[in-house]
Design an enzyme around this catalytic site. Structure first.
Site, mmCIF file in Angstrom:
data_model
loop_
_atom_site.group_PDB
_atom_site.id
_atom_site.type_symbol
_atom_site.label_atom_id
_atom_site.label_comp_id
_atom_site.label_asym_id
_atom_site.label_seq_id
_atom_site.Cartn_x
_atom_site.Cartn_y
_atom_site.Cartn_z
ATOM 1 N N LYS A 64 0.855 -1.197 0.000
ATOM 2 C CA LYS A 64 0.000 0.000 0.000
ATOM 3 C C LYS A 64 0.879 1.231 0.000
ATOM 4 O O LYS A 64 1.792 1.349 0.828
ATOM 5 C CB LYS A 64 -0.863 0.007 1.286
ATOM 6 C CG LYS A 64 -1.810 1.185 1.364
ATOM 7 C CD LYS A 64 -3.067 0.899 0.589
ATOM 8 C CE LYS A 64 -3.965 2.111 0.401
ATOM 9 N NZ LYS A 64 -3.546 3.012 -0.681
ATOM 10 N N LYS A 71 4.692 2.237 8.720
ATOM 11 C CA LYS A 71 3.492 3.019 9.037
ATOM 12 C C LYS A 71 2.269 2.114 9.117
ATOM 13 O O LYS A 71 1.478 2.203 10.058
ATOM 14 C CB LYS A 71 3.297 4.078 7.940
ATOM 15 C CG LYS A 71 2.339 5.166 8.315
ATOM 16 C CD LYS A 71 2.114 6.125 7.160
ATOM 17 C CE LYS A 71 3.380 6.826 6.733
ATOM 18 N NZ LYS A 71 3.137 7.794 5.641
ATOM 19 N N LYS A 88 5.311 1.940 -2.649
ATOM 20 C CA LYS A 88 5.310 3.332 -3.103
ATOM 21 C C LYS A 88 5.615 3.358 -4.582
ATOM 22 O O LYS A 88 6.212 2.417 -5.121
ATOM 23 C CB LYS A 88 6.365 4.147 -2.351
ATOM 24 C CG LYS A 88 6.082 5.639 -2.326
ATOM 25 C CD LYS A 88 5.070 6.006 -1.251
ATOM 26 C CE LYS A 88 4.750 7.483 -1.248
ATOM 27 N NZ LYS A 88 3.939 7.842 -0.066
ATOM 28 N N THR A 147 -5.244 12.933 6.101
ATOM 29 C CA THR A 147 -3.882 13.081 6.634
ATOM 30 C C THR A 147 -3.873 14.225 7.654
ATOM 31 O O THR A 147 -3.308 14.100 8.745
ATOM 32 C CB THR A 147 -2.891 13.373 5.486
ATOM 33 O OG1 THR A 147 -2.994 12.288 4.560
ATOM 34 C CG2 THR A 147 -1.467 13.463 5.991
ATOM 35 N N ASN A 183 -1.995 19.684 0.055
ATOM 36 C CA ASN A 183 -3.138 18.954 0.592
ATOM 37 C C ASN A 183 -3.024 18.792 2.103
ATOM 38 O O ASN A 183 -3.917 19.189 2.859
ATOM 39 C CB ASN A 183 -3.208 17.590 -0.124
ATOM 40 C CG ASN A 183 -4.303 16.691 0.433
ATOM 41 O OD1 ASN A 183 -5.115 17.122 1.246
ATOM 42 N ND2 ASN A 183 -4.323 15.455 -0.003
ATOM 43 N N SER A 231 -7.386 5.537 3.575
ATOM 44 C CA SER A 231 -7.242 4.734 2.344
ATOM 45 C C SER A 231 -7.675 3.287 2.627
ATOM 46 O O SER A 231 -8.324 2.648 1.802
ATOM 47 C CB SER A 231 -5.791 4.727 1.863
ATOM 48 O OG SER A 231 -5.539 5.857 1.071
HETATM 49 P P1 NAD Z 1 1.094 18.453 -2.148
HETATM 50 O O1 NAD Z 1 1.675 18.241 -3.472
HETATM 51 O O2 NAD Z 1 -0.380 18.669 -2.038
HETATM 52 O O3 NAD Z 1 1.807 19.714 -1.447
HETATM 53 C C1 NAD Z 1 3.179 19.838 -1.291
HETATM 54 C C2 NAD Z 1 3.438 21.243 -0.776
HETATM 55 O O4 NAD Z 1 4.820 21.392 -0.468
HETATM 56 C C3 NAD Z 1 3.100 22.344 -1.795
HETATM 57 O O5 NAD Z 1 2.545 23.446 -1.115
HETATM 58 C C4 NAD Z 1 4.474 22.711 -2.357
HETATM 59 O O6 NAD Z 1 4.514 24.044 -2.851
HETATM 60 C C5 NAD Z 1 5.292 22.567 -1.096
HETATM 61 N N1 NAD Z 1 6.714 22.404 -1.353
HETATM 62 C C6 NAD Z 1 7.331 21.690 -2.321
HETATM 63 N N2 NAD Z 1 8.674 21.833 -2.202
HETATM 64 C C7 NAD Z 1 8.882 22.640 -1.139
HETATM 65 C C8 NAD Z 1 10.027 23.175 -0.508
HETATM 66 N N3 NAD Z 1 11.253 22.886 -0.970
HETATM 67 N N4 NAD Z 1 9.862 23.976 0.567
HETATM 68 C C9 NAD Z 1 8.623 24.263 1.036
HETATM 69 N N5 NAD Z 1 7.510 23.798 0.478
HETATM 70 C C10 NAD Z 1 7.633 23.018 -0.599
HETATM 71 O O7 NAD Z 1 1.584 17.236 -1.241
HETATM 72 P P2 NAD Z 1 0.910 16.660 0.059
HETATM 73 O O8 NAD Z 1 0.009 15.573 -0.331
HETATM 74 O O9 NAD Z 1 0.419 17.780 0.918
HETATM 75 O O10 NAD Z 1 2.200 15.972 0.718
HETATM 76 C C11 NAD Z 1 3.126 16.713 1.494
HETATM 77 C C12 NAD Z 1 3.957 15.732 2.311
HETATM 78 O O11 NAD Z 1 3.085 14.973 3.139
HETATM 79 C C13 NAD Z 1 4.771 14.717 1.495
HETATM 80 O O12 NAD Z 1 5.956 14.410 2.156
HETATM 81 C C14 NAD Z 1 3.870 13.495 1.475
HETATM 82 O O13 NAD Z 1 4.597 12.300 1.269
HETATM 83 C C15 NAD Z 1 3.309 13.589 2.878
HETATM 84 N N6 NAD Z 1 2.064 12.848 3.033
HETATM 85 C C16 NAD Z 1 0.947 13.208 2.347
HETATM 86 C C17 NAD Z 1 -0.199 12.459 2.513
HETATM 87 C C18 NAD Z 1 -1.487 12.829 1.823
HETATM 88 O O14 NAD Z 1 -2.480 12.122 2.038
HETATM 89 N N7 NAD Z 1 -1.542 13.886 1.058
HETATM 90 C C19 NAD Z 1 -0.203 11.337 3.354
HETATM 91 C C20 NAD Z 1 0.951 11.018 4.047
HETATM 92 C C21 NAD Z 1 2.088 11.783 3.865
#
Ligand code: NAD
Length: 432
Positions: free
Chosen positions: A73, A97, A109, A193, A224, A361
């Site tokens: 997953k 996790k 992944k 999340t 997100n 999920s």
């Molecule tokens: P996303 O694409 O919606 O958002 C990413 C954000 O980070 C954007 O605002 C982008 O502008 C910003 N960003 C990118 N590079 C950057 C930098 N160098 N400095 C500062 N900001 C920066 O992604 P997301 O889904 O919000 O995921 C963010 C993190 O959370 C990731 O590490 C992801 O693996 C983790 N995560 C997300 C989820 C989920 O359900 N969305 C679940 C578990 C973990």
């Protein structure tokens, strides 16, 4: 026995955390040996016909790290920095996790090395469907289940599920989670999340008697996860003083109006542009700051919610926040962990804090399989219960063993993984 990993890589860094946890848990040598290697690592080339008629070939990956506790997953990331090493590390974290949250899944992944902002919507669709064509034999409802990650979203998940169903000649909704509601998505998946992280943050901060509105918070990453979480925290009364995205950040010591920031960000698509555009500028006194400056702010709570390796040996000593909640995967390197620990900071680890996404999920997969869909209240209530109980368990292990919370989370995950791996028989069993 410590995990051996000779690669100077993200995965090697991730393995250091495991080696630390192994000192506190009794797990068989066989289980340790199995956890040293990803089960399947697939590298694919995805040819895409571009809108101008040219052909571009993209590199994609899908890694199933371990599936002893259930099907693989994990999300799919679209980013120019995606590599096999990164995807393996993310799959490794997913394994722990899912075990930590006691979900019946292993860890996986995927990703494509691409800047999705440079593609048209039609090119993005062809790329997403092409990715599924390339990895179709390695995924499935009982094999490996996809989800969104950085720069992928519900629409892309819908395309992927649709393509896989076309290949299989039957509807296979459960092969992808994080889909649009109309295509079998779960209520609450889009905020899961953030809701999970919010539940953990509230429960853990209350142990230190840190309550809103005195508690100040900085959030790095306004996507997100980060933007939704900032909204939940602001609604609960916490003082969000800084937020940022890839292009920079904004800081207001008196607190930001997150609802307005979100609205402007959605219009402008750029955090810096939020500032100096009408109302947000006039509502709140603010400064623009860099991401480095955000990480070093004198706040109570720091929430890295962007990408990995944001706090490293180079800047860990500048971090002043005492409570750090990792919403991003791997935002703190293992050598930075040591520096933060010396400073007395509490780091609440990614595999716990951001596990709300994979938890809902799982709920989506269950709903797809049963055909019985839950209300938003049912989803959120089950999510909160799970996050709170696992967070309390990690906290208790940390206290009982006098270890940091990351190691405590790995200890708990390792116990579950070790039990499952050993259930097939280990060297003691076969020796008689
Ligand atoms: P996303 O694409 O919606 O958002 C990413 C954000 O980070 C954007 O605002 C982008 O502008 C910003 N960003 C990118 N590079 C950057 C930098 N160098 N400095 C500062 N900001 C920066 O992604 P997301 O889904 O919000 O995921 C963010 C993190 O959370 C990731 O590490 C992801 O693996 C983790 N995560 C997300 C989820 C989920 O359900 N969305 C679940 C578990 C973990």
């Amino acid at each position: 026995m410590a995990i051996q990993n000779t690669q100077a890589s993200l995965l090697a860094d991730a393995s250091k955390r495991l080696a630390k946890a192994l000192k506190h848990v009794n797990i068989s040598e066989d289980a340790i040996a199995l956890l040293q290697h990803p089960k399947t690592s697939l590298s694919v080339s995805i040819p895409v016909r571009m809108d101008d008629g040219s052909l571009k070939v993209f590199s994609g990956y899908r890694v199933r790290y371990d599936d002893t506790r259930g099907a693989g997953k994990g999300g799919v990331r679209y980013h120019p920095g995606v590599s096999l090493d990164e995807v393996q590390s993310l799959a490794f974290w997913m394994t722990f996790k899912c075990a930590l949250l006691d979900l019946p899944f292993g860890g996986a992944k995927g990703g494509i090395t691409v800047n999705p902002k440079e593609l048209s919507k039609a090119e993005l669709e062809r790329l997403s469907r092409g990715y599924i064509d390339a990895i179709a034999d390695a995924i499935g409802i009982d094999v490996d289940i996809l989800a969104p990650d950085v720069y992928t979203n519900a629409v892309i998940m819908g395309w992927m599920m649709d393509r896989y169903s076309t290949i299989q000649r039957k509807l296979c909704r459960g092969v992808v989670t994080g889909k649009p509601l109309a295509l079998g998505g779960s209520k609450g998946r889009d905020t899961a999340t953030a809701m999970g992280a919010f539940t953990v943050i509230k429960a853990m901060l209350s142990k230190f008697e840190l309550v809103p509105p005195e508690t100040t918070v900085a959030v790095q990453g306004f996507g997100n996860a980060g933007s939704t979480l900032a909204g939940f925290l602001a609604d609960a009364g916490y003082k969000i003083v800084a937020v940022s995205d890839s292009k920079g950040g904004i800081y207001a010591p008196g607190g930001l109006d997150i609802a307005s920031v979100t609205e402007h960000k959605n219009q402008s698509r750029e955090m810096k542009a939020v500032y100096c555009q009408d109302t947000v500028c006039s509502i709140v006194e603010h400064e623009t700051i860099t991401n480095e400056e955000l990480l070093a702010l004198d706040v109570d709570v720091l929430i890295p919610a962007a990408l990995e390796n944001q706090v490293t040996q180079a800047n860990a000593k500048d971090v002043k926040a005492k409570y750090i909640f990792e919403v991003a995967n791997g935002p703190i390197s293992s050598d930075a962990d040591e520096i933060l620990a010396e400073r007395g900071a509490y780091v609440f680890p990614d595999i716990l804090v951001n596990a709300g996404g994979v938890t809902v999920s799982y709920f989506e997969w269950v709903q797809n399989r049963s055909g019985w869909y839950w209300t938003l209240d049912e989803v959120n209530q089950r999510l909160k219960e799970k996050m709170k109980s696992e967070a309390e368990r990690v906290w208790q292990i940390g206290k009982d063993l006098s270890i940091d919370l990351r190691t405590a989370a790995y200890v708990q995950a390792l116990k579950r993984l070790g039990t499952a791996l050993d259930a097939k028989g280990n060297r003691d069993y076969f020796k008689g």
